[in-house]
Design an enzyme around this catalytic site. Structure first.
Site, PDB file in Angstrom:
ATOM      1  N   CYS A   2      -7.829  25.341 -17.052  1.00 32.06           N
ATOM      2  CA  CYS A   2      -8.674  24.525 -17.909  1.00 32.06           C
ATOM      3  C   CYS A   2      -8.770  23.164 -17.268  1.00 32.06           C
ATOM      4  CB  CYS A   2      -8.051  24.348 -19.301  1.00 32.06           C
ATOM      5  SG  CYS A   2      -7.934  25.881 -20.238  1.00 32.06           S
ATOM      6  N   GLY A  28     -12.954  25.949 -15.766  1.00 35.00           N
ATOM      7  CA  GLY A  28     -13.092  26.833 -16.924  1.00 35.00           C
ATOM      8  C   GLY A  28     -14.525  26.887 -17.368  1.00 35.00           C
ATOM      9  N   ASN A 102      -4.315  21.624 -20.671  1.00 43.32           N
ATOM     10  CA  ASN A 102      -4.384  22.468 -19.472  1.00 43.32           C
ATOM     11  C   ASN A 102      -2.969  22.926 -19.176  1.00 43.32           C
ATOM     12  OD1 ASN A 102      -4.819  21.823 -15.911  1.00 43.32           O
ATOM     13  ND2 ASN A 102      -4.943  23.736 -17.010  1.00 43.32           N
ATOM     14  N   GLY A 103      -2.776  24.230 -19.152  1.00 41.03           N
ATOM     15  CA  GLY A 103      -1.438  24.768 -18.897  1.00 41.03           C
ATOM     16  C   GLY A 103      -1.203  25.996 -19.750  1.00 41.03           C
ATOM     17  N   TYR A 243      -6.556  27.014  -3.933  1.00 40.23           N
ATOM     18  CA  TYR A 243      -7.809  27.549  -4.469  1.00 40.23           C
ATOM     19  C   TYR A 243      -8.404  26.765  -5.629  1.00 40.23           C
ATOM     20  CZ  TYR A 243     -10.829  30.578  -7.281  1.00 40.23           C
ATOM     21  OH  TYR A 243     -11.864  31.066  -8.014  1.00 40.23           O
ATOM     22  N   CYS A 439       5.762  24.526  -7.074  1.00 37.39           N
ATOM     23  CA  CYS A 439       5.938  25.853  -7.669  1.00 37.39           C
ATOM     24  C   CYS A 439       5.105  26.832  -6.857  1.00 37.39           C
ATOM     25  CB  CYS A 439       5.459  25.873  -9.121  1.00 37.39           C
ATOM     26  SG  CYS A 439       5.491  27.550  -9.817  1.00 37.39           S
TER      27      CYS A 439
HETATM   28  P1  AMP Z   1      -9.647  40.015  -5.932  1.00 37.11           P
HETATM   29  O1  AMP Z   1     -10.884  40.783  -5.867  1.00 37.11           O
HETATM   30  O2  AMP Z   1      -8.950  40.259  -7.255  1.00 37.11           O
HETATM   31  O3  AMP Z   1      -8.708  40.232  -4.790  1.00 37.11           O
HETATM   32  O4  AMP Z   1     -10.032  38.462  -5.974  1.00 37.11           O
HETATM   33  C1  AMP Z   1      -9.867  37.638  -4.872  1.00 37.11           C
HETATM   34  C2  AMP Z   1     -10.853  36.501  -4.947  1.00 37.11           C
HETATM   35  O5  AMP Z   1     -10.687  35.786  -6.163  1.00 37.11           O
HETATM   36  C3  AMP Z   1     -10.663  35.512  -3.803  1.00 37.11           C
HETATM   37  O6  AMP Z   1     -11.931  35.321  -3.209  1.00 37.11           O
HETATM   38  C4  AMP Z   1     -10.192  34.233  -4.453  1.00 37.11           C
HETATM   39  O7  AMP Z   1     -10.921  33.134  -3.965  1.00 37.11           O
HETATM   40  C5  AMP Z   1     -10.459  34.411  -5.911  1.00 37.11           C
HETATM   41  N1  AMP Z   1      -9.309  34.039  -6.759  1.00 37.11           N
HETATM   42  C6  AMP Z   1      -8.017  34.126  -6.484  1.00 37.11           C
HETATM   43  N2  AMP Z   1      -7.262  33.742  -7.535  1.00 37.11           N
HETATM   44  C7  AMP Z   1      -8.116  33.403  -8.492  1.00 37.11           C
HETATM   45  C8  AMP Z   1      -7.973  32.919  -9.819  1.00 37.11           C
HETATM   46  N3  AMP Z   1      -6.787  32.751 -10.379  1.00 37.11           N
HETATM   47  N4  AMP Z   1      -9.074  32.663 -10.489  1.00 37.11           N
HETATM   48  C9  AMP Z   1     -10.271  32.844  -9.978  1.00 37.11           C
HETATM   49  N5  AMP Z   1     -10.473  33.312  -8.742  1.00 37.11           N
HETATM   50  C10 AMP Z   1      -9.425  33.603  -8.005  1.00 37.11           C
END
Ligand code: AMP
Length: 465
Positions: A2, A28, A102-103, A243, A439
């Site tokens: 968030c 979000g 957020n958290g 990310y 973390c």
């Molecule tokens: P997946 O298809 O589940 O392996 O999704 C990987 C993709 O999701 C990568 O391109 C990441 O940039 C993106 N990604 C990784 N973690 C998250 C997250 N927590 N929320 C949104 N996107 C994510």
């Protein structure tokens, strides 16, 4: 997952909150809201949807006053429904109060059950409402003390902004897991925001981060910093740099972009491969791909084009939309890819579905070889502190070797940044003190806040006593 913002002491507080929320939209996309105060009364608008759709001129006019808080939401606890949209605002014995969070609270279910047993009636299913009930129950004298008292009864990650009729109060948990920065508007007033990219947009100057464990009380007397919690070694979330945060933000005063570029450079040293071009998965892999290209000397190119009219694929909560989203979001550039040996850089593999589709796209555009490079270690555990990573059994790397993942996604080779390499990449952008406390639980299974034991275990223990 968030974003929060708070403005105090500016005549157009809700307009600034609105602009700031635009800059935080990537944190979000389910719902957004703003609560304002004119010194006497709180008013709010909150709805499902994106910031740009919810806030019309007319709606912003309904939010007068020189103080406001705002929120963009992606649910990690509680359903994706309008009653959970934030900021939450209530009237209680001591006046009105609004909260944006957020958290994620790890003991939300237990604390909620206790409060319900004591007679509390909840309006939402979000963990954030628990904090409001605890504040209302507190016997402390003033609002900062009641907030501190409430927060001592919960565990988890929280970067919080509170608004009363006359004050803005911001709090960051003692481990500082989620970011929160403080700035000053160039004309007048204070600004706090999850990320500094919001300051750029509203022409505020970054002052410093809210410190882990700090409470900052801002009212007509100015800003005063309190330390209501026992000091702990901070554990800032490493995934914000990998990310989640925008690359034009600074966290702990340090550039997210520079951190990502370093990760890419390190990745090139750890996993070199002969190739013709390095391409990113835009936008999440861009800075790391630039770092990889610079370090390896292999030219950077744009082999995938991203549609800017669709949000983060992952952020859409249902599986069917997620699958559809990858195709909607990215398309290959044949002219760049045909006949080439391609290194494609992304920030992470979670379930593995996105990478598989992207590699399929690159091959169908004629690439001769596709080498996947990931600028973080294998994701082996869920996040309990506010990032939406799925259960462990859905995380492909938690139960498969690197070579099995490679085969699943269809790459010629696959290389992840090592955990040590990740820390080294960050150590050159963070001071030694900041770097000590990160973390990385989703990559190491080393979680700084213990989770409550599952209910069944506790029940068995109760019976046997
Ligand atoms: P997946 O298809 O589940 O392996 O999704 C990987 C993709 O999701 C990568 O391109 C990441 O940039 C993106 N990604 C990784 N973690 C998250 C997250 N927590 N929320 C949104 N996107 C994510």
């Amino acid at each position: 997952m968030c974003g929060v913002i708070g403005i105090f002491g500016h005549p157009e507080a809700s307009n600034l909150a609105y602009l700031g929320l635009h800059a935080l939209q990537h944190r979000g996309q389910e719902s957004a809201g703003i609560v304002s105060s004119d010194g006497q009364q709180l008013r709010w608008v909150r709805e499902m949807g994106h910031v740009g759709e919810i806030f019309t001129e007319e709606r912003l006019r309904q939010l007068p006053g020189s103080a406001a808080i705002g929120h963009v939401r992606y649910s990690t606890t509680g359903d994706s429904v309008s009653k959970n949209a934030q900021p939450l605002a209530v009237n209680y014995a001591h006046g009105s109060i609004a909260i944006a969070h957020n958290g994620n609270l790890v003991d939300a279910a237990d604390v909620r059950a206790r409060l319900e047993n004591e007679g509390s009636i909840f309006q939402s299913t979000s963990d954030t409402e628990i904090i409001l009930h605890l504040i209302a129950h507190s016997r402390e004298g003033d609002l900062p003390s009641r907030i501190a008292d409430a927060l001592r009864s919960v565990h988890g990650a929280y970067s919080l902004v509170f608004l009363s009729e006359t004050s803005l109060i911001v709090v960051r948990d003692a481990l500082g897991i989620r970011p929160l920065s403080l700035g000053r508007h160039k004309k007048s007033g204070w600004v706090v925001a999850s990320e500094t990219c919001a300051f750029e947009l509203i022409e505020a100057e970054y002052i410093r981060d809210i410190e882990p464990g700090e409470m900052l009380v801002i009212d007509s007397d100015g800003a005063r910093s309190l330390r209501p919690f026992m000091p702990e070694e901070p554990r800032r979330c490493v995934f914000e740099w990998i990310y989640f945060a925008r690359p034009d933000s600074n966290i702990a005063g340090q550039s997210v972009y520079a951190a990502r570029e370093n990760m890419g450079r390190r990745l090139a040293l750890e996993h070199p491969v002969p190739a013709d071009i390095v391409i990113p998965v835009p936008d999440s892999g861009t800075a790391a791909a630039i770092g990889y290209a610079r370090e390896s000397g292999i030219p950077f190119d744009q082999g995938l084009i991203r549609s800017h009219y669709i949000g983060r694929t992952f952020i859409e909560p249902t599986e069917s939309i997620r699958h559809f989203g990858v195709k909607l979001k990215l398309s290959p550039v044949r002219d760049v890819l045909a006949g080439k040996r391609v290194i494609v850089v992304d920030d992470s593999i979670v379930r593995g579905t996105t990478s598989g589709k992207i590699i399929g796209m690159i091959r169908s555009a004629g690439a001769r070889e596709v080498h996947l490079r990931i600028s973080s270690p294998p994701t082996i555990g869920p996040c309990h502190y506010g990032i939406d990573t799925p259960d462990r059994n859905k995380l492909i790397a938690s139960s498969h070797t690197v070579d099995e993942v490679r085969r699943f996604v269809g790459a010629d080779s696959l290389g992840y940044l090592s955990l040590e390499g990740l820390h080294q990449s960050l150590s050159s952008v963070l001071t030694q003190h900041e770097h000590r406390g990160l973390c990385d639980g989703c990559f190491s299974n080393d979680y700084p806040i213990p989770l409550p034991a599952p209910a069944r275990t506790r029940q068995l223990r109760l019976i046997s006593v």
